[in-house]
Design a protein around this motif. Structure first.
Motif, PDB file in Angstrom:
ATOM      1  N   GLU A 286       0.841  -1.191   0.000  1.00  0.00           N
ATOM      2  CA  GLU A 286       0.000   0.000   0.000  1.00  0.00           C
ATOM      3  C   GLU A 286       0.881   1.247   0.000  1.00  0.00           C
ATOM      4  O   GLU A 286       1.791   1.383   0.807  1.00  0.00           O
ATOM      5  CB  GLU A 286      -0.876  -0.013   1.249  1.00  0.00           C
ATOM      6  N   GLY A 287       0.623   2.136  -0.920  1.00  0.00           N
ATOM      7  CA  GLY A 287       1.391   3.369  -1.021  1.00  0.00           C
ATOM      8  C   GLY A 287       2.636   3.263  -1.893  1.00  0.00           C
ATOM      9  O   GLY A 287       3.293   4.268  -2.156  1.00  0.00           O
ATOM     10  N   VAL A 288       2.969   2.073  -2.347  1.00  0.00           N
ATOM     11  CA  VAL A 288       4.136   1.890  -3.217  1.00  0.00           C
ATOM     12  C   VAL A 288       3.673   2.092  -4.661  1.00  0.00           C
ATOM     13  O   VAL A 288       2.752   1.422  -5.128  1.00  0.00           O
ATOM     14  CB  VAL A 288       4.747   0.478  -3.052  1.00  0.00           C
ATOM     15  N   SER A 289       4.290   3.038  -5.358  1.00  0.00           N
ATOM     16  CA  SER A 289       3.889   3.292  -6.740  1.00  0.00           C
ATOM     17  C   SER A 289       4.977   2.930  -7.748  1.00  0.00           C
ATOM     18  O   SER A 289       4.686   2.681  -8.907  1.00  0.00           O
ATOM     19  CB  SER A 289       3.492   4.756  -6.914  1.00  0.00           C
TER      20      SER A 289
ATOM     21  N   ALA B 101      -2.555  -9.336  -6.101  1.00  0.00           N
ATOM     22  CA  ALA B 101      -2.484  -8.307  -5.068  1.00  0.00           C
ATOM     23  C   ALA B 101      -2.364  -6.897  -5.646  1.00  0.00           C
ATOM     24  O   ALA B 101      -2.838  -5.940  -5.049  1.00  0.00           O
ATOM     25  CB  ALA B 101      -1.307  -8.574  -4.138  1.00  0.00           C
ATOM     26  N   THR B 102      -1.722  -6.770  -6.800  1.00  0.00           N
ATOM     27  CA  THR B 102      -1.500  -5.442  -7.385  1.00  0.00           C
ATOM     28  C   THR B 102      -2.522  -5.091  -8.460  1.00  0.00           C
ATOM     29  O   THR B 102      -2.410  -4.030  -9.082  1.00  0.00           O
ATOM     30  CB  THR B 102      -0.085  -5.350  -7.994  1.00  0.00           C
ATOM     31  N   GLU B 103      -3.490  -5.927  -8.651  1.00  0.00           N
ATOM     32  CA  GLU B 103      -4.518  -5.681  -9.669  1.00  0.00           C
ATOM     33  C   GLU B 103      -5.166  -4.315  -9.441  1.00  0.00           C
ATOM     34  O   GLU B 103      -5.617  -3.999  -8.346  1.00  0.00           O
ATOM     35  CB  GLU B 103      -5.583  -6.774  -9.580  1.00  0.00           C
ATOM     36  N   GLY B 104      -5.178  -3.483 -10.480  1.00  0.00           N
ATOM     37  CA  GLY B 104      -5.784  -2.163 -10.389  1.00  0.00           C
ATOM     38  C   GLY B 104      -4.878  -1.093  -9.801  1.00  0.00           C
ATOM     39  O   GLY B 104      -5.271   0.059  -9.704  1.00  0.00           O
ATOM     40  N   SER B 105      -3.670  -1.444  -9.400  1.00  0.00           N
ATOM     41  CA  SER B 105      -2.740  -0.455  -8.844  1.00  0.00           C
ATOM     42  C   SER B 105      -1.694  -0.079  -9.887  1.00  0.00           C
ATOM     43  O   SER B 105      -1.639  -0.664 -10.971  1.00  0.00           O
ATOM     44  CB  SER B 105      -2.060  -1.001  -7.587  1.00  0.00           C
ATOM     45  N   THR B 106      -0.851   0.883  -9.544  1.00  0.00           N
ATOM     46  CA  THR B 106       0.205   1.303 -10.474  1.00  0.00           C
ATOM     47  C   THR B 106       1.308   0.253 -10.597  1.00  0.00           C
ATOM     48  O   THR B 106       2.096   0.306 -11.536  1.00  0.00           O
ATOM     49  CB  THR B 106       0.841   2.634 -10.033  1.00  0.00           C
ATOM     50  N   LEU B 107       1.371  -0.700  -9.677  1.00  0.00           N
ATOM     51  CA  LEU B 107       2.390  -1.756  -9.735  1.00  0.00           C
ATOM     52  C   LEU B 107       2.010  -2.899 -10.672  1.00  0.00           C
ATOM     53  O   LEU B 107       2.862  -3.704 -11.035  1.00  0.00           O
ATOM     54  CB  LEU B 107       2.638  -2.326  -8.337  1.00  0.00           C
ATOM     55  N   ALA B 108       0.747  -2.990 -11.053  1.00  0.00           N
ATOM     56  CA  ALA B 108       0.266  -4.118 -11.853  1.00  0.00           C
ATOM     57  C   ALA B 108       1.058  -4.339 -13.144  1.00  0.00           C
ATOM     58  O   ALA B 108       1.373  -5.493 -13.481  1.00  0.00           O
ATOM     59  CB  ALA B 108      -1.222  -3.944 -12.155  1.00  0.00           C
ATOM     60  N   PRO B 109       1.427  -3.289 -13.910  1.00  0.00           N
ATOM     61  CA  PRO B 109       2.170  -3.537 -15.155  1.00  0.00           C
ATOM     62  C   PRO B 109       3.517  -4.229 -14.957  1.00  0.00           C
ATOM     63  O   PRO B 109       4.025  -4.867 -15.878  1.00  0.00           O
ATOM     64  CB  PRO B 109       2.367  -2.136 -15.737  1.00  0.00           C
ATOM     65  N   ALA B 110       4.091  -4.128 -13.786  1.00  0.00           N
ATOM     66  CA  ALA B 110       5.403  -4.747 -13.536  1.00  0.00           C
ATOM     67  C   ALA B 110       5.339  -6.262 -13.612  1.00  0.00           C
ATOM     68  O   ALA B 110       6.308  -6.914 -13.996  1.00  0.00           O
ATOM     69  CB  ALA B 110       5.930  -4.323 -12.174  1.00  0.00           C
ATOM     70  N   PHE B 111       4.199  -6.836 -13.263  1.00  0.00           N
ATOM     71  CA  PHE B 111       4.090  -8.295 -13.187  1.00  0.00           C
ATOM     72  C   PHE B 111       3.542  -8.933 -14.453  1.00  0.00           C
ATOM     73  O   PHE B 111       3.384 -10.147 -14.501  1.00  0.00           O
ATOM     74  CB  PHE B 111       3.231  -8.680 -11.980  1.00  0.00           C
TER      75      PHE B 111
END
Length: 175
Positions: free
Chosen positions: A18-21, A61-71
């Motif tokens: 949470e909070g990691v972009s 876990a990162t679905e819908g967040s800014t981290l999702a493209p990394a995976f």
């Protein structure tokens, strides 16, 4: 792994991220426990956190967040590193460790995400060449102070020249 356990792990990952972009993905499979512990300690000194995750759970876990493209397109187990004073410093540290083949031969920076945009291995290496936040601030301060310094020198120069001429005339009359 049962669906219940997957949901628990996914919830925990969401909470921890949470909070990691911005983050960098690294591969450290095959490292022994002592080397991994030493690596975590070295990263911790620079305020960088590292978490090894199964990519399918991390994707959930990162679905819908800014981290999702990394995976997207990752396979197997990956490690996610984040933190530091700014993203460029984080990437510089990841690339430095990647190049340290003697100590961390299994550590490979494989990609990441910056501002919601996925980065491949080449993108990570390109960002490592950017100036860090501290370097950018020092360049900005230099650019701000440069004109003032030039103006100060231009204003004080004629006065100093006049002062030295008066002083030399005064010393010449005494003899």
């Amino acid at each position: 792994m049962s669906k219940y356990v997957k949901d628990l792990v996914t919830r925990d990952l969401k909470r921890r991220l949470e909070g990691v972009s911005d983050a960098v993905l690294v591969s450290c499979s095959g490292m022994d426990a002592n080397t991994t512990n030493e690596l975590r300690g070295e990263l911790s000194e620079k305020n960088i956190q590292m978490m090894v995750v199964k990519n399918s759970l991390a994707r959930r876990a990162t679905e819908g967040s800014t981290l999702a493209p990394a995976f997207e397109g990752t396979r197997g187990q990956v490690a996610l590193i984040w933190g530091s004073s700014d993203f460029v410093s984080l990437v510089k540290e990841a690339v430095r460790l990647d190049k340290d083949a003697e100590k961390y031969s299994k550590f490979i920076a494989t990609g990441g995400v910056m501002d919601g945009e996925p980065l491949d291995q080449e993108g990570v290496k390109a960002i490592s060449k950017w100036p860090s936040r501290e370097e950018q601030i020092s360049m900005l301060v230099g650019q701000i102070l440069g004109p003032g310094s030039t103006l100060s020198a231009a204003m004080l120069g004629p006065g100093r020249m006049l002062n030295s001429q008066i002083k030399s005339k005064g010393e010449g009359d005494e003899s």
